[in-house]
Write an enzyme that holds these catalytic residues in place. Sequence first.
Site, PDB file in Angstrom:
ATOM      1  N   ARG A 209      38.856 -47.095   6.203  1.00 34.29           N
ATOM      2  CA  ARG A 209      39.555 -46.599   7.393  1.00 34.29           C
ATOM      3  C   ARG A 209      39.481 -45.075   7.467  1.00 34.29           C
ATOM      4  NH1 ARG A 209      45.409 -48.470   6.676  1.00 34.29           N
ATOM      5  NH2 ARG A 209      45.655 -47.816   8.852  1.00 34.29           N
ATOM      6  N   HIS A 240      47.583 -40.415   8.430  1.00 37.97           N
ATOM      7  CA  HIS A 240      49.025 -40.554   8.203  1.00 37.97           C
ATOM      8  C   HIS A 240      49.499 -39.290   7.481  1.00 37.97           C
ATOM      9  CE1 HIS A 240      47.148 -44.597   8.056  1.00 37.97           C
ATOM     10  NE2 HIS A 240      48.283 -45.069   8.603  1.00 37.97           N
ATOM     11  N   HIS A 252      52.982 -50.363   3.611  1.00 27.91           N
ATOM     12  CA  HIS A 252      53.559 -51.550   4.241  1.00 27.91           C
ATOM     13  C   HIS A 252      54.477 -52.284   3.258  1.00 27.91           C
ATOM     14  CE1 HIS A 252      49.873 -50.910   6.646  1.00 27.91           C
ATOM     15  NE2 HIS A 252      50.594 -51.387   7.639  1.00 27.91           N
ATOM     16  N   ASP A 326      55.715 -43.610  11.225  1.00 30.43           N
ATOM     17  CA  ASP A 326      54.981 -44.856  11.033  1.00 30.43           C
ATOM     18  C   ASP A 326      55.965 -45.990  11.347  1.00 30.43           C
ATOM     19  OD1 ASP A 326      52.919 -46.571  10.449  1.00 30.43           O
ATOM     20  OD2 ASP A 326      52.452 -45.679   8.523  1.00 30.43           O
TER      21      ASP A 326
END
Length: 603
Positions: A209, A240, A252, A326
């Site tokens: 990513r 981020h 997460h 986030d």
Amino acid sequence: MPISFLVLRPATTLALMLAACAPGDRARAEAAQDSTPAARAAAPEPPRIPPLRTDSAGRAWAEQTLAGLSLRQRVAQLVFPWISGQSLAANPSERERMLAWVSRDQVGGLIVSTGTPAALAAKLNAAQMRAGVPLLIVSDLETGPGMRLSPGGTMMPPSMAFSAAGDTALAWQAGRATAEEARAVGIHMTLGPLFDVNSNPANPIINVRSFGESPEQVGAMGTAWMHGARAGGLLAVGKHFPGHGDTRVDSHVGLAQTGADSARLHDVEMAPFARAVRAGIDGILVGHIAAVGLEGPDAPPASLSPRMVGRELRERIGFEGLVFTDALNMGGVTRSYSVSEASIRALLAGADVLLQPPGHPTVIDDVVAAVESGRIPASRIEEAARRVLLAKAAAGLHRMARVDAGAVEGQVGTDAHRAVARRVAEASITLARDGRNLVPLRPGARVLHVTYTEAGRASAGDVLNRELAAGGLNVDHVRVGPSTPASTFASLRERAAAADVVVASVVIAPFQYRELGIRGGFGPFVEGLASAGRPVVAVSLGSPYLLESFPSVPAYLLAWSNAAVSESAAARALLGTIPIRGRLPVSLPPYHRMGEGITRGGR
């Protein structure tokens, strides 16, 4: 404005011209400027571009709208709940829930997930028709519009593929294509690109990513993509902050930590974000990442940290755009804070948008109560709501918020956009090693193709296999996974003995809540063949960090993704019908360094 003309200009003149360029021309000019070390060394800092750019009518609309909002309505503008991309007919209960959020709660925006282009356009139009203030619609489109507009949207290779290709013009084109398809269905802002520097191979969630492990390359590719998106009308949110690349925990699941000290944070992790801010990025998403090297062992998530948001991002880097948290349903905050407390702390830290808070009506109530009690200054809410409204004006929502649903089919998944994806995929193919000159494969060869994949990827390797067979190879394809029994690998060893070459393709990519790595008997199976001298070509269709599982393979080809366009490019590279020119944007310790790559001409 032709690139050749710009390249011939002196660096000082070029910097002035960059400020006057349209966003697309500016990105191409920056790509040209970055093309030689001498030009980079001589070039002065380009002028800073402001975020949330709009005209005087847009600014006036934002101020007029803000003046008419109550405290509760201002707080609600900061809340962006999640909705699926399912059609209105497929999920009537969600339809009613969404419309209540818009009309009753008066939320400021929505984050939308996966659905067909037609379903998304109809759903978002219905939401906009119910809204008193136009909604700002955001979505993750990291691998192109096809990541959310599915089926139908154009799927792009992941960010790391762009750096392997080494062409910022391709990044610009991909950003523009993504923007055109997103805006066609009513998405105004994307949570991307990533400006994370993936310097830690053990990182479980960033990986492909990221644009790579070089801060300069990450900054150049990310800003080129951002300029392309802005040229197509799509606002971008870099993430981020302060950098998720050198971490070992998926945020997460839990609180990620970066142990970087102040010098490393500013020189490496935050450097691409600073470049994006100078280039005029409209939003920055702050991660649930504790900067323990800067704030100590009890550091809060950066998303809730006044130092990280206020001092580092706002003051030191000088960002004046929209700050997103986030998602507030992630383990990085929910393990230590209630959703309302996390929301209040995020606003106090300097965030403007509360992304995806569960139970958002209660969050709105609790934030209003915090303002009325004096815990949150009313001016902080006013400042955040103003930025949200300016973002809406920058997206043109003061003029029109709905889209032409009848035109969507002709704007999404176009041949031109798919051609961009194909060019990126082909240019990104990287041959890290080939000590026995196995690539390209010999015409007519008997190939045992074994694909390793996790559960849920039933079609993994199919496009690669189909195109190898269509190219004249005699292919025997088997798919295995973490739970494949030893007896299957024993049988495959016998089949490998009868093959001219073994192609071992691997589909591993970062995904939330999932372990990243090869498990089970596949790694020993491949390493056993390679150690025994069998001709093996390992092909990565995702994570590049695979060699620890089979370090002896004589050939290693990287395609970065198992998207159809990437598998197809890998097949053509193995067949020798396209050249191989990619370079590693990350190191593969201890085997290969960043920048390595073997060139092969195409037949």
